[in-house]
Design an enzyme around this catalytic site. Structure first.
Site, PDB file in Angstrom:
ATOM      1  N   LYS A  40       0.849  -1.197   0.000  1.00  0.00           N
ATOM      2  CA  LYS A  40       0.000   0.000   0.000  1.00  0.00           C
ATOM      3  C   LYS A  40       0.878   1.238   0.000  1.00  0.00           C
ATOM      4  O   LYS A  40       1.789   1.350   0.842  1.00  0.00           O
ATOM      5  CB  LYS A  40      -0.865  -0.044   1.256  1.00  0.00           C
ATOM      6  CG  LYS A  40      -2.167   0.701   1.176  1.00  0.00           C
ATOM      7  CD  LYS A  40      -2.976   0.318   2.417  1.00  0.00           C
ATOM      8  CE  LYS A  40      -4.229   1.098   2.559  1.00  0.00           C
ATOM      9  NZ  LYS A  40      -4.828   0.873   3.891  1.00  0.00           N
TER      10      LYS A  40
HETATM   11  C1  E4P Z   1      -8.252   1.780   3.994  1.00  0.00           C
HETATM   12  O1  E4P Z   1      -7.432   1.046   3.474  1.00  0.00           O
HETATM   13  C2  E4P Z   1      -8.005   2.535   5.216  1.00  0.00           C
HETATM   14  O2  E4P Z   1      -7.217   1.754   6.074  1.00  0.00           O
HETATM   15  C3  E4P Z   1      -9.267   2.862   5.976  1.00  0.00           C
HETATM   16  O3  E4P Z   1     -10.427   2.467   5.305  1.00  0.00           O
HETATM   17  C4  E4P Z   1      -9.304   4.217   6.571  1.00  0.00           C
HETATM   18  O4  E4P Z   1     -10.518   4.378   7.246  1.00  0.00           O
HETATM   19  P1  E4P Z   1     -10.769   5.516   8.343  1.00  0.00           P
HETATM   20  O5  E4P Z   1     -11.118   6.767   7.626  1.00  0.00           O
HETATM   21  O6  E4P Z   1     -11.945   4.982   9.115  1.00  0.00           O
HETATM   22  O7  E4P Z   1      -9.527   5.618   9.162  1.00  0.00           O
END
Ligand code: E4P
Length: 227
Positions: A83
């Site tokens: 990522k």
């Molecule tokens: C996605 O890969 C992220 O880890 C995640 O969905 C972020 O979500 P949040 O806005 O609830 O932190």
């Protein structure tokens, strides 16, 4: 639609993997910090539990370090999806890693233009954050609609739209209606999808009525075998 869970909690991952409904896992540095676990060990353990893509995020923001980190993460298991943030350096790393055959999830996407760039960089997944857009008074689902529409215009784009920052079941439903490929959700949101009061009420009535029959399916099967 594929279902990923957005967590670094191994117990939750094991539990939900056992349902057979889980297609992958996403983590991020905040979730890893919350877990208190060693990151590389944690990713290896998650990859043992889940066969689908497991997103593991780089920590650096400069190209050289990010690329070196991406290579370390990719070596952990074949189902690691590296990522990277949606920055110029992140997309350069995306191109390198994709060319080497590693799946890349480009995260922190907040505009259709960013999603186009990620597709051109060879991303396997683009992660638009719907909840964080809603939080600031924008329409997160509108972004999903626009990205899906744009990607659909170009058959050569293979990047999957991975709807992230999901806050509730309605986000999942809306994303599915728009044809998004993947939803990554907190474990409690996946569990909420099972829920309907009429299911609980209906089951309660069926259980009560079955008891009135005085029968047992397993008991009847045993008797039938014995005969
Ligand atoms: C996605 O890969 C992220 O880890 C995640 O969905 C972020 O979500 P949040 O806005 O609830 O932190």
């Amino acid at each position: 639609m594929k279902f990923f869970i957005d967590t670094a909690d191994l117990n939750e991952i094991r539990d939900l993997a056992s349902t057979g409904l889980l297609d992958g896992v996403t983590t991020n540095p905040s979730l890893v910090a919350k877990s208190g676990r060693n990151f590389l060990d944690l990713v290896a353990e998650i990859c043992d539990v889940v066969q689908g893509p497991v997103s593991a995020e780089v920590a650096a923001v400069d190209f050289d370090t990010m690329l070196a980190e991406a290579k370390v993460l990719a070596k952990i298991a074949p189902n690691v999806a590296v990522k990277v943030p949606l920055t110029p350096a992140g997309l350069k790393v995306c191109r390198h890693m994709s060319d080497e055959g590693t799946q890349v999830n480009v995260t922190l996407c907040f505009s259709p233009g960013q999603a186009l760039l990620a597709a051109k960089a060879g991303a396997a997944f683009i992660s638009p954050f719907v909840g964080r857009l809603d939080d600031i008074g924008h329409d997160g689902m509108q972004l999903i609609a626009e990205i899906v529409q744009i990607y659909d215009m170009y058959p050569e784009i293979t990047t999957e739209v991975l709807v992230a920052s999901i806050r509730g079941p309605q986000h999942v439903i809306e994303a599915a209606k728009l044809g998004a490929h993947v939803a990554t959700m907190p474990p409690n949101v996946l569990r909420q999808l099972y829920k309907h009061p009429l299911t609980d009420k209906g089951l309660e009535a069926f259980v009560a009525d079955w008891e009135k029959t005085g029968q047992s399916i397993l008991g009847a099967a045993k008797t039938a075998k014995a005969v």
